[in-house]
Design a protein around this motif. Structure first.
Motif, short mmCIF file in Angstrom:
data_model
loop_
_atom_site.label_atom_id
_atom_site.label_comp_id
_atom_site.label_asym_id
_atom_site.label_seq_id
_atom_site.Cartn_x
_atom_site.Cartn_y
_atom_site.Cartn_z
N GLU A 1 34.92 15.32 33.45
CA GLU A 1 34.73 13.93 32.60
C GLU A 1 35.44 12.82 33.47
O GLU A 1 36.32 12.84 33.95
CB GLU A 1 35.75 14.24 31.41
CG GLU A 1 35.23 12.75 30.50
CD GLU A 1 36.54 12.95 29.26
OE1 GLU A 1 36.48 11.93 28.57
OE2 GLU A 1 36.89 14.03 29.16
N ILE A 2 34.53 12.12 33.92
CA ILE A 2 34.68 10.91 34.73
C ILE A 2 34.48 9.84 34.39
O ILE A 2 33.44 9.79 33.77
CB ILE A 2 34.16 11.21 36.29
CG1 ILE A 2 34.34 12.47 36.76
CG2 ILE A 2 34.37 10.02 37.00
CD1 ILE A 2 33.81 12.95 38.15
N SER A 3 35.45 8.80 34.38
CA SER A 3 35.21 7.69 33.67
C SER A 3 34.18 6.59 34.48
O SER A 3 34.28 6.76 35.55
CB SER A 3 36.74 6.98 33.66
OG SER A 3 37.29 6.57 34.93
N LEU A 4 34.29 5.36 33.96
CA LEU A 4 33.09 4.60 34.37
C LEU A 4 33.99 3.89 36.02
O LEU A 4 33.19 3.58 36.90
CB LEU A 4 32.85 3.29 33.85
CG LEU A 4 31.86 3.62 32.53
CD1 LEU A 4 31.60 2.56 31.82
CD2 LEU A 4 30.65 4.10 33.26
N SER A 5 35.05 4.02 35.87
CA SER A 5 35.92 3.51 37.12
C SER A 5 36.02 4.74 38.29
O SER A 5 36.68 4.43 39.44
CB SER A 5 37.19 3.32 36.68
OG SER A 5 37.97 4.10 36.09
N THR B 1 10.56 9.39 37.75
CA THR B 1 11.03 10.96 38.30
C THR B 1 12.17 11.11 38.34
O THR B 1 13.41 10.50 38.14
CB THR B 1 10.23 10.81 39.91
OG1 THR B 1 11.12 10.35 40.66
CG2 THR B 1 8.89 10.42 39.60
N ILE B 2 12.58 12.46 38.68
CA ILE B 2 14.00 12.75 38.74
C ILE B 2 14.89 11.91 39.77
O ILE B 2 16.03 11.66 39.46
CB ILE B 2 14.30 14.35 39.14
CG1 ILE B 2 13.45 15.01 38.24
CG2 ILE B 2 15.63 14.66 39.56
CD1 ILE B 2 13.26 16.67 38.46
N MET B 3 14.26 11.67 40.83
CA MET B 3 15.12 10.77 41.98
C MET B 3 15.51 9.55 41.35
O MET B 3 16.70 8.96 41.60
CB MET B 3 14.08 10.64 43.17
CG MET B 3 14.31 11.70 44.13
SD MET B 3 15.96 12.51 44.39
CE MET B 3 16.11 13.86 43.66
N THR B 4 14.60 8.78 40.94
CA THR B 4 14.84 7.30 40.22
C THR B 4 15.90 7.63 39.01
O THR B 4 16.67 6.70 38.71
CB THR B 4 13.49 6.61 39.90
OG1 THR B 4 12.80 7.54 39.00
CG2 THR B 4 12.68 6.41 40.98
N LEU B 5 15.54 8.54 38.30
CA LEU B 5 16.49 8.79 37.14
C LEU B 5 17.91 9.10 37.53
O LEU B 5 18.81 8.56 36.95
CB LEU B 5 15.99 9.90 36.28
CG LEU B 5 16.86 10.00 34.88
CD1 LEU B 5 16.53 9.06 33.90
CD2 LEU B 5 16.25 11.46 34.12
N ILE B 6 18.16 9.61 38.71
CA ILE B 6 19.44 9.90 39.09
C ILE B 6 20.11 8.58 39.48
O ILE B 6 21.34 8.31 39.11
CB ILE B 6 19.40 10.70 40.35
CG1 ILE B 6 19.29 12.07 40.23
CG2 ILE B 6 20.68 10.57 41.16
CD1 ILE B 6 18.89 13.19 41.44
N PHE B 7 19.37 7.43 40.20
CA PHE B 7 19.84 6.29 40.36
C PHE B 7 20.14 5.38 39.21
O PHE B 7 21.11 4.68 39.33
CB PHE B 7 18.87 5.78 41.41
CG PHE B 7 19.22 5.85 43.18
CD1 PHE B 7 19.22 6.93 43.48
CD2 PHE B 7 20.02 4.65 43.61
CE1 PHE B 7 19.57 7.09 45.02
CE2 PHE B 7 20.54 5.05 44.82
CZ PHE B 7 20.31 6.28 45.41
N LYS B 8 19.46 5.61 38.57
CA LYS B 8 19.49 4.95 36.90
C LYS B 8 20.77 5.32 36.42
O LYS B 8 21.74 4.46 35.87
CB LYS B 8 18.45 5.18 35.88
CG LYS B 8 17.19 4.15 36.32
CD LYS B 8 16.21 4.19 35.37
CE LYS B 8 15.02 2.87 35.78
NZ LYS B 8 14.03 2.89 34.79
N LEU C 1 23.36 6.57 38.04
CA LEU C 1 24.44 5.96 39.05
C LEU C 1 24.63 4.47 38.80
O LEU C 1 25.86 3.91 38.96
CB LEU C 1 23.99 6.23 40.47
CG LEU C 1 24.29 7.53 41.07
CD1 LEU C 1 23.86 7.79 42.51
CD2 LEU C 1 25.60 8.01 40.96
N GLN C 2 23.46 3.66 38.39
CA GLN C 2 23.45 2.31 38.39
C GLN C 2 24.46 1.97 37.06
O GLN C 2 24.57 0.86 36.84
CB GLN C 2 22.36 1.73 38.44
CG GLN C 2 21.77 1.63 39.89
CD GLN C 2 20.35 1.01 40.02
OE1 GLN C 2 19.51 1.21 39.08
NE2 GLN C 2 20.15 0.27 41.20
#
Length: 553
Positions: free
Chosen positions: A58-62, A265-272, A274-275
């Motif tokens: 469980e990792i916070s936004l920070s 796709t899976i790649m862009t979803l990962i970045f979303k 992360l963003q």
């Protein structure tokens, strides 16, 4: 019984001697492959392990680790409503792009394998999408599709295909379809050259024998030529599947402004995630005509790029776009160096330092590893070679979260050293395998003769083998340099300081929330392409020879 004891002792002694030699051989092998292994483990597998570990935390936004989350993160992911569509779209993305790329490349390779006036020039033109950054090519298409200022939209309206400009990149399905077209376009050079290298291995006497037996062109191609291309096709398909699956820049640029997940796709979803935090004179003329047409098709995005780079800001944003500049603003190539969006001089220096540094590091660690694994058999050899090929599957776009956490923990994020290590680690696979193929093709009798003359292993490598495998080293160097020069995903995450970013990432600084400085986007893109194109022109013949040995042998 008395005779069996010495026999047992003899066998035991032989086994001990073999184990001793095996340990000694492994220790000696480690001296050759340790640098490459260390780089792979630290920059590829450690982030992968860290990413797996973080998936259960469980990792916070920070970024604070609040403890174990078990499988709650996976439960939340599988409950994500858009996930099934994203997975299905990823399968369509990979399948359609790879299939179209291979089919078009087969035809292009067949054309470029024929002798016709200007063939060398056509080959040079075909290589341009490969030399150019994917981000830059995609942004040209993105600009052309813009609603009222896009050149492509104006062309479609001009020929009557559209009644009025259409917002292609504002709607999920057309944006995704255009993304597929761009992905096929940028994948064609590598696939075409790989298949072209395979065509060099088809014996001419076999083709002549087929003609004597009355076989037609189609029969000859499908029954003789195509089976000979199986190895090259296997390499092309495998590399394309891996690269297309891991592709991020095209979809990020083309569909990034579309809300929701309908083009992901899976790649862009990962970045979303992360963003949130392609009779004699008549045939020759036909081939030449098609070659010229092919040249035009491959040059169109870069002609748009060039003309756009010398237009004024007002003209390039005009709702009545022009094909050619009304006024030639060559000063764009001067003023781009002093724009407030990004310190371009520093970005250029960063790109050069990272590309040269990573290429040098790849050669430094891949050369001894490739030589030793090709010339010697030792315990763990297959494991090491498997380790190397796995890194081709684990690209930075997949491991961005783990890479960022690792370099952040050791205080190397936002540094040239971090990007040199990342680029070197993820390009090590291709360099190692290319040079491994060349070393394996050198007769071992040459090494044995050198050793009889008193040459050690290093002397045999440096004085005997290196001159013989020079085309392979050149090929590995060029491919590595181009990949590092155009790298995007890891730089986007690791490099926060504007001056530290390479050109591929700095280019996106000209894209603002409300307006885009397209004249600078195109000018910087031209600046970035020129050095790589010059490099390709210098080594084009060695490149095909290198691919023939490295990809088809």
């Amino acid at each position: 019984m008395a005779d069996s004891a010495p026999a047992e002792l003899g066998r035991s002694g032989q086994a001990t001697a073999r184990n001793g030699r095996g340990g000694s051989e492994l220790l000696q092998a480690l001296l050759w492959i340790a640098p490459a292994t260390t780089l792979i483990v630290l920059v590829v597998f450690f982030p992968a392990g860290l990413m797996i570990f973080n998936s259960t935390r469980e990792i916070s936004l920070s970024g604070l680790d609040r403890g174990s989350a078990g499988f709650d993160n996976f439960a939340e992911l599988f409950a994500f409503p858009a996930l099934p569509a994203v997975i299905g779209r990823t399968i369509i993305w990979v399948g359609v792009v790879v299939s179209l790329t291979v089919l078009i490349s087969l035809a292009m390779a067949q054309l470029l394998n024929k002798a016709f006036p200007g063939r060398r020039l056509v080959r040079m033109i075909v290589i341009i999408p490969w030399a150019s950054s994917v981000v830059m090519t995609t942004m040209v298409v993105y600009y052309g599709l813009e609603g009222y200022i896009g050149i492509i939209n104006k062309f479609f309206v001009g020929i009557g295909l559209l009644a009025e400009p259409y917002g292609w990149t504002r709607n999920a399905l057309p944006a995704f379809c255009w993304s597929i077209a761009v992905a096929v376009f940028v994948s064609l050079p590598f696939t075409t050259y790989t298949l072209l290298a395979g065509l060099q291995t088809v014996p001419e006497d076999v083709l002549e024998a087929a003609q004597v037996d009355g076989a037609g062109r189609f029969s000859t191609y499908f029954r003789i030529v195509l089976p000979q291309l199986r190895s090259a096709l296997a390499v092309a398909v495998l590399i394309n599947i891996i690269n297309v699956f891991n592709s991020l820049p095209i979809l990020r640029v083309m569909t990034g402004s579309i809300p929701g997940y309908d083009a992901d796709t899976i790649m862009t979803l990962i970045f979303k995630f992360l963003q949130r935090g392609d009779f004699a004179l008549a045939s020759a003329l036909s081939v030449l005509g098609f070659g010229l047409l092919l040249s035009v098709v491959f040059l169109i995005p870069y002609v748009i790029m060039f003309f756009g780079s010398v237009k004024s800001k007002a003209e390039i944003r005009s709702v009545d776009p022009t094909y050619f500049p009304r006024e030639w603003h060559w000063d764009n190539y001067l003023t781009m160096w002093s724009t407030p969006e990004t310190p371009l001089w520093q970005n250029l220096v960063s790109t050069i330092v990272i590309s040269v540094g990573a290429t040098a590091l790849v050669l430094l660690v891949a050369l001894p590893a490739a030589y030793y694994t090709a010339r010697f058999r030792f315990p763990g050899r297959v494991v090491f070679l498997s380790l190397v090929i796995i890194t081709q599957m684990l690209q930075p776009a997949v491991l961005t979260a783990g890479i960022f956490r690792e370099f952040n923990l050791i205080g190397l994020d936002d540094t040239w050293l971090a990007m040199i290590l990342v680029n070197a680690a993820f390009n090590l696979s291709f360099g190692t395998w290319i040079m491994h193929s060349f070393f394996a093709g050198v007769p071992k009798e040459i090494d044995e003769a050198a050793q009889i003359d008193g040459a050690g292993t290093w002397a045999t490598l440096l004085r005997i083998n290196l001159p013989l495998v020079w085309p392979g080293i050149v090929t590995a160097t060029i491919f590595t340099f181009v990949a590092c020069w155009n790298e995007f995903a890891a730089s986007l995450i690791l490099m926060r300081t504007p001056g530290n970013r390479p050109l591929s990432v700095a280019l996106t600084s000209f894209v603002g929330q409300y307006e885009t400085s397209w004249q600078y986007v195109f000018a910087v893109s031209i600046l970035s392409i020129v050095p790589v194109v010059i490099l390709f022109m210098a080594i084009e013949r060695r490149l095909i020879g290198g691919l023939t040995a490295g990809a088809v042998k």
